[in-house]
Design an enzyme around this catalytic site. Structure first.
Site, PDB file in Angstrom:
ATOM      1  N   ARG A  88      56.377 119.957 -43.757  1.00  0.00           N
ATOM      2  CA  ARG A  88      56.872 119.522 -42.445  1.00  0.00           C
ATOM      3  C   ARG A  88      56.685 120.590 -41.381  1.00  0.00           C
ATOM      4  O   ARG A  88      57.086 120.395 -40.237  1.00  0.00           O
ATOM      5  CB  ARG A  88      58.356 119.172 -42.555  1.00  0.00           C
ATOM      6  CG  ARG A  88      58.603 117.685 -42.751  1.00  0.00           C
ATOM      7  CD  ARG A  88      60.096 117.462 -42.823  1.00  0.00           C
ATOM      8  NE  ARG A  88      60.495 116.169 -42.348  1.00  0.00           N
ATOM      9  CZ  ARG A  88      60.624 115.097 -43.120  1.00  0.00           C
ATOM     10  NH1 ARG A  88      60.321 115.145 -44.387  1.00  0.00           N
ATOM     11  NH2 ARG A  88      61.054 113.964 -42.614  1.00  0.00           N
ATOM     12  N   ARG A 127      66.729 100.026 -40.424  1.00  0.00           N
ATOM     13  CA  ARG A 127      67.234 100.647 -41.661  1.00  0.00           C
ATOM     14  C   ARG A 127      68.683 101.096 -41.484  1.00  0.00           C
ATOM     15  O   ARG A 127      69.479 101.030 -42.423  1.00  0.00           O
ATOM     16  CB  ARG A 127      66.359 101.841 -42.046  1.00  0.00           C
ATOM     17  CG  ARG A 127      66.800 102.450 -43.369  1.00  0.00           C
ATOM     18  CD  ARG A 127      65.829 103.461 -43.900  1.00  0.00           C
ATOM     19  NE  ARG A 127      65.723 104.626 -43.015  1.00  0.00           N
ATOM     20  CZ  ARG A 127      64.845 105.597 -43.180  1.00  0.00           C
ATOM     21  NH1 ARG A 127      63.977 105.545 -44.163  1.00  0.00           N
ATOM     22  NH2 ARG A 127      64.815 106.628 -42.347  1.00  0.00           N
ATOM     23  N   ARG A 133      72.131 105.068 -43.400  1.00  0.00           N
ATOM     24  CA  ARG A 133      71.826 106.467 -43.729  1.00  0.00           C
ATOM     25  C   ARG A 133      72.390 107.395 -42.655  1.00  0.00           C
ATOM     26  O   ARG A 133      72.282 107.094 -41.460  1.00  0.00           O
ATOM     27  CB  ARG A 133      70.299 106.626 -43.835  1.00  0.00           C
ATOM     28  CG  ARG A 133      69.877 107.534 -44.963  1.00  0.00           C
ATOM     29  CD  ARG A 133      68.396 107.483 -45.148  1.00  0.00           C
ATOM     30  NE  ARG A 133      67.696 108.455 -44.309  1.00  0.00           N
ATOM     31  CZ  ARG A 133      66.402 108.706 -44.396  1.00  0.00           C
ATOM     32  NH1 ARG A 133      65.667 108.061 -45.286  1.00  0.00           N
ATOM     33  NH2 ARG A 133      65.833 109.597 -43.607  1.00  0.00           N
ATOM     34  N   ARG A 144      64.954 114.089 -34.800  1.00  0.00           N
ATOM     35  CA  ARG A 144      63.911 114.069 -35.841  1.00  0.00           C
ATOM     36  C   ARG A 144      62.530 113.850 -35.237  1.00  0.00           C
ATOM     37  O   ARG A 144      61.549 114.437 -35.673  1.00  0.00           O
ATOM     38  CB  ARG A 144      64.231 112.981 -36.879  1.00  0.00           C
ATOM     39  CG  ARG A 144      65.342 113.409 -37.835  1.00  0.00           C
ATOM     40  CD  ARG A 144      66.054 112.239 -38.466  1.00  0.00           C
ATOM     41  NE  ARG A 144      65.214 111.403 -39.285  1.00  0.00           N
ATOM     42  CZ  ARG A 144      65.485 110.130 -39.588  1.00  0.00           C
ATOM     43  NH1 ARG A 144      66.581 109.553 -39.115  1.00  0.00           N
ATOM     44  NH2 ARG A 144      64.688 109.453 -40.362  1.00  0.00           N
TER      45      ARG A 144
HETATM   46  P1  B4P Z   1      59.864 105.520 -43.862  1.00  0.00           P
HETATM   47  O1  B4P Z   1      58.961 106.052 -42.825  1.00  0.00           O
HETATM   48  O2  B4P Z   1      59.223 105.173 -45.168  1.00  0.00           O
HETATM   49  O3  B4P Z   1      61.031 106.547 -43.909  1.00  0.00           O
HETATM   50  P2  B4P Z   1      61.138 107.917 -44.676  1.00  0.00           P
HETATM   51  O4  B4P Z   1      60.025 108.148 -45.632  1.00  0.00           O
HETATM   52  O5  B4P Z   1      62.467 107.867 -45.258  1.00  0.00           O
HETATM   53  O6  B4P Z   1      60.922 109.064 -43.603  1.00  0.00           O
HETATM   54  P3  B4P Z   1      61.927 110.029 -42.876  1.00  0.00           P
HETATM   55  O7  B4P Z   1      61.031 111.043 -42.236  1.00  0.00           O
HETATM   56  O8  B4P Z   1      62.793 109.221 -41.994  1.00  0.00           O
HETATM   57  O9  B4P Z   1      62.901 110.696 -43.940  1.00  0.00           O
HETATM   58  P4  B4P Z   1      62.821 111.813 -45.093  1.00  0.00           P
HETATM   59  O10 B4P Z   1      63.580 111.281 -46.241  1.00  0.00           O
HETATM   60  O11 B4P Z   1      61.418 112.280 -45.356  1.00  0.00           O
HETATM   61  O12 B4P Z   1      60.573 104.131 -43.466  1.00  0.00           O
HETATM   62  C1  B4P Z   1      61.493 103.978 -42.430  1.00  0.00           C
HETATM   63  C2  B4P Z   1      61.881 102.506 -42.240  1.00  0.00           C
HETATM   64  O13 B4P Z   1      60.761 101.770 -41.744  1.00  0.00           O
HETATM   65  C3  B4P Z   1      62.310 101.790 -43.520  1.00  0.00           C
HETATM   66  O14 B4P Z   1      63.453 101.010 -43.251  1.00  0.00           O
HETATM   67  C4  B4P Z   1      61.143 100.893 -43.887  1.00  0.00           C
HETATM   68  O15 B4P Z   1      61.536  99.711 -44.531  1.00  0.00           O
HETATM   69  C5  B4P Z   1      60.553 100.589 -42.509  1.00  0.00           C
HETATM   70  N1  B4P Z   1      59.111 100.335 -42.610  1.00  0.00           N
HETATM   71  C6  B4P Z   1      58.195 101.121 -43.241  1.00  0.00           C
HETATM   72  N2  B4P Z   1      56.956 100.609 -43.122  1.00  0.00           N
HETATM   73  C7  B4P Z   1      57.093  99.441 -42.379  1.00  0.00           C
HETATM   74  C8  B4P Z   1      56.165  98.448 -41.909  1.00  0.00           C
HETATM   75  N3  B4P Z   1      54.845  98.508 -42.150  1.00  0.00           N
HETATM   76  N4  B4P Z   1      56.666  97.437 -41.167  1.00  0.00           N
HETATM   77  C9  B4P Z   1      57.981  97.338 -40.904  1.00  0.00           C
HETATM   78  N5  B4P Z   1      58.919  98.239 -41.327  1.00  0.00           N
HETATM   79  C10 B4P Z   1      58.470  99.273 -42.059  1.00  0.00           C
HETATM   80  O16 B4P Z   1      63.622 113.076 -44.455  1.00  0.00           O
HETATM   81  C11 B4P Z   1      64.992 113.018 -44.104  1.00  0.00           C
HETATM   82  C12 B4P Z   1      65.518 114.422 -43.740  1.00  0.00           C
HETATM   83  O17 B4P Z   1      65.454 115.311 -44.909  1.00  0.00           O
HETATM   84  C13 B4P Z   1      64.743 115.211 -42.657  1.00  0.00           C
HETATM   85  O18 B4P Z   1      65.117 114.841 -41.340  1.00  0.00           O
HETATM   86  C14 B4P Z   1      65.136 116.673 -43.009  1.00  0.00           C
HETATM   87  O19 B4P Z   1      66.424 117.000 -42.532  1.00  0.00           O
HETATM   88  C15 B4P Z   1      65.169 116.671 -44.531  1.00  0.00           C
HETATM   89  N6  B4P Z   1      63.881 117.065 -45.125  1.00  0.00           N
HETATM   90  C16 B4P Z   1      63.067 116.273 -45.904  1.00  0.00           C
HETATM   91  N7  B4P Z   1      61.957 116.957 -46.246  1.00  0.00           N
HETATM   92  C17 B4P Z   1      62.054 118.182 -45.677  1.00  0.00           C
HETATM   93  C18 B4P Z   1      61.184 119.318 -45.630  1.00  0.00           C
HETATM   94  N8  B4P Z   1      59.980 119.313 -46.227  1.00  0.00           N
HETATM   95  N9  B4P Z   1      61.608 120.415 -44.938  1.00  0.00           N
HETATM   96  C19 B4P Z   1      62.790 120.448 -44.330  1.00  0.00           C
HETATM   97  N10 B4P Z   1      63.652 119.406 -44.320  1.00  0.00           N
HETATM   98  C20 B4P Z   1      63.284 118.270 -44.982  1.00  0.00           C
END
Ligand code: B4P
Length: 192
Positions: A88, A127, A133, A144
């Protein structure tokens, strides 16, 4: 295959990675899921991460690298992986390259999912209603998205400069986006 999924929050990384793991027969490693599991378990690491995540900021690079090294020490990652949510920032991108070099593993692709901001906000709002969440509230979502622009977008150039970036349109149904990703990966899948 060794793959990184890049894209802003709501771009579908987690959603598509969950499908790709069956298609590619490699584990899906989501750093967000790993962190949420630590938070749910109430571990010391989880307690440290909880507030940072709720604010929409990045958890420290040291914590993330430790978690990743731990996960990569498991045998199931030897044949490949789909990394979702890591790297990231540029420090994490360099750390991943070093880790793979140390393990003697060759990196294949970074896939960037492109989705306009209005749609990201709409998906995350959906979501928030469905799952509640902690970091899906409007203020954290704004943060974010800002963190993504400031810290994660440069990672895209990092992979582009190395000739390892594939850009995929993330707008459309889950099936449409999945098909685009598998088409982009098809040549590499046949080779390796
Ligand atoms: P996604 O985009 O799949 O969401 P995500 O993977 O959970 O990404 P996000 O960046 O939000 O969170 P993460 O857990 O990595 O989907 C989002 C929504 O869209 C869903 O409801 C889905 O159903 C919908 N959707 C998807 N595709 C669709 C389509 N084609 N059509 C319609 N709807 C659709 O990170 C969370 C937190 O963890 C970060 O903010 C940070 O604090 C921490 N973190 C994680 N990794 C880190 C790292 N490497 N370094 C530091 N902090 C970290």
């Amino acid at each position: 295959m060794r793959l990184v999924l890049l894209g802003p929050p709501g771009s579908g990384k987690g959603t598509q990675a969950a499908r790709l793991k069956d298609y590619l027969q490699v584990p899906h490693i989501s750093t967000g899921d790993l962190l949420r599991a630590e938070v749910a378990a109430g571990s010391p690491l989880g307690l440290q991460a909880k507030e940072v995540m709720a604010r929409g900021e990045l958890v420290s690079d040291d914590i993330l690298l430790g978690m990743l090294e731990d996960r990569f020490s498991r045998d199931d990652t030897k044949a490949g992986f789909i990394l979702d949510g890591y790297p990231r920032n540029l420090v994490q991108a360099a750390a991943l390259s070093e880790l793979l070099a140390r393990l003697g593993q060759k990196f294949d692709f970074a896939v960037q999912l492109e989705v306009p901001t209005e749609l990201l906000v709409e998906r995350i709002a959906g979501r928030a209603q469905a799952e509640g969440r902690a970091d899906d509230n409007p203020e954290s979502v704004r943060k974010r998205l800002q963190v993504y622009t400031d810290q994660t977008a440069p990672v895209i150039d990092f992979y582009r400069q190395q000739g390892e970036l594939t850009v995929v349109d993330g707008v459309g149904s889950l099936d449409e986006v999945f098909t685009r990703i598998t088409e982009a990966l098809a040549p590499a899948k046949e080779v390796g």
